[in-house]
Design a protein around this motif. Sequence first.
Motif, short mmCIF file in Angstrom:
data_model
loop_
_atom_site.label_atom_id
_atom_site.label_comp_id
_atom_site.label_asym_id
_atom_site.label_seq_id
_atom_site.Cartn_x
_atom_site.Cartn_y
_atom_site.Cartn_z
N UNK A 75 0.85 -1.18 0.00
CA UNK A 75 0.00 0.00 0.00
C UNK A 75 0.90 1.23 0.00
N UNK A 76 0.33 2.36 -0.37
CA UNK A 76 1.11 3.60 -0.35
C UNK A 76 1.26 4.14 1.07
N UNK A 77 0.49 3.59 2.02
CA UNK A 77 0.59 4.03 3.41
C UNK A 77 0.23 2.85 4.31
N UNK A 78 0.88 2.78 5.47
CA UNK A 78 0.69 1.61 6.34
C UNK A 78 -0.67 1.61 7.04
N UNK A 79 -1.06 2.73 7.63
CA UNK A 79 -2.28 2.76 8.44
C UNK A 79 -3.53 2.36 7.66
N UNK A 80 -3.78 2.90 6.45
CA UNK A 80 -4.97 2.47 5.72
C UNK A 80 -4.98 0.98 5.42
N UNK A 81 -3.81 0.41 5.13
CA UNK A 81 -3.74 -1.02 4.86
C UNK A 81 -4.10 -1.84 6.09
N UNK A 82 -3.63 -1.40 7.25
CA UNK A 82 -3.95 -2.10 8.50
C UNK A 82 -5.45 -2.04 8.78
N UNK A 117 -8.21 -5.13 8.82
CA UNK A 117 -9.02 -5.38 10.02
C UNK A 117 -10.50 -5.45 9.67
N UNK A 118 -10.95 -4.56 8.79
CA UNK A 118 -12.35 -4.56 8.39
C UNK A 118 -12.70 -5.80 7.57
N UNK A 119 -11.83 -6.17 6.64
CA UNK A 119 -12.08 -7.32 5.78
C UNK A 119 -12.17 -8.63 6.57
N UNK A 120 -11.31 -8.78 7.57
CA UNK A 120 -11.21 -10.05 8.29
C UNK A 120 -12.03 -10.10 9.57
N UNK A 121 -12.76 -9.04 9.88
CA UNK A 121 -13.55 -9.03 11.10
C UNK A 121 -12.69 -9.12 12.35
N UNK A 171 -5.64 4.22 15.47
CA UNK A 171 -6.58 4.42 16.57
C UNK A 171 -7.78 5.25 16.12
N UNK A 172 -7.54 6.27 15.30
CA UNK A 172 -8.65 7.13 14.85
C UNK A 172 -9.58 6.43 13.88
N UNK A 173 -9.06 5.52 13.06
CA UNK A 173 -9.85 5.01 11.94
C UNK A 173 -10.17 3.53 12.01
N UNK A 174 -9.62 2.80 12.95
CA UNK A 174 -9.84 1.35 13.01
C UNK A 174 -11.30 1.01 13.31
N UNK A 175 -11.78 -0.11 12.80
CA UNK A 175 -13.17 -0.51 13.04
C UNK A 175 -13.35 -1.30 14.34
N UNK A 176 -12.29 -1.38 15.16
CA UNK A 176 -12.33 -2.20 16.37
C UNK A 176 -11.40 -1.59 17.42
N UNK A 177 -11.43 -2.09 18.64
CA UNK A 177 -10.51 -1.57 19.67
C UNK A 177 -9.05 -1.78 19.28
N UNK A 178 -8.19 -0.92 19.85
CA UNK A 178 -6.76 -0.96 19.56
C UNK A 178 -5.99 -0.99 20.87
N UNK A 179 -5.04 -1.91 20.97
CA UNK A 179 -4.19 -2.06 22.15
C UNK A 179 -2.80 -1.56 21.78
#
Length: 334
Positions: free
Chosen positions: A117-124, A128-132, A159-167
């Motif tokens: 990807x051109x950037x790490x955060x969007x790929x992460x 996360x969204x694709x795999x639930x 943290x701002x954009x993830x679809x789930x909690x972040x540790x």
Amino acid sequence: MPAAEFATSGHTFPPTQPGTPVMLNIRKILFPTDFSETSAQALAYALRLAHEYDAELHLLHVEVLYEEDPHNPTHRLPDREAILARLRTLIDDHDAAEHLPDGAVEDLTIRHVHRRNVSAAPAIVEYAAEEGINLIVLGTHGRRGLRRLLLGSVAEEVVRTAPCPVFTVRRHKEDRKPEPVRHILVPVDFSEHAREALTVARELAARYGAALQLLHVLEEVLHPAFYNFGATSIKDLQPDIEEKATEALMKFFRETAGADAEVTYHVIEGHAGRDIATFAEEHDSDLIVISTHGLGGLEHLLMGSVTEKVIRRAPCPVLVLKAFQRSIVASGEG
């Protein structure tokens, strides 16, 4: 000005009524890695959580395109198989699993994934969204000031954009293994988002045999108009504010679902973004469980985020629960 803890703070109270236990749904954990020392320190936490919740662990490496000079032959992008091979040996070659019982790593279901990807955060976030994914575990450099503004932060964007909690696990100069969780800090602003954070924290406290630290920060800034009346603190305007805030914390705990736990109540005057982390350091907190209201756009740029400031400063891991996103509180059976 250092935060001043009120005399009513720090008293221990047993739960005034039985809690209502709930289950945490952590079946898939995502651990993004760039093979840095920062991510290596976070790996131990990802392994421990995957073991404790019998969760599937996804090891993800994002190959960031155009990050290096393509004309420099020493910066040629590695092929997919080389990356996957490195992911497969990540755990075997690192001592992150030493704290787990014998055979625990071998019993885990581990997936190795490579994305470009051109950037790490969007790929992460996309993965996360694709795999639930139920929980993302990642390291953060804890940068502040000008360097953070110039370099940005993958962790904060996730943290701002993830679809789930972040540790999040902040990098330390010395290599640290996960410490036993004995004290869990829960900042409370009395919102429903904070209520879910408390529910999760109560379940974690029951699992680890930990005590809860409920903290409310009274913001110390007053409007200049009050200066003419000699008021420089909210205590000047409402002298019994700390007692009322402590009573409100006790009521908030009683009315929030979750397992029984020992709890202390703390009210301090200060700035939440700064003093939550300071409190954690001074009171030996092993984990902070905090909710984020999900500010975005101009509002985020102007106000910043208390959660992001806590992540950058906290001496211990921070579990961030996302407003309006996927929850790890199970809703019924299954």
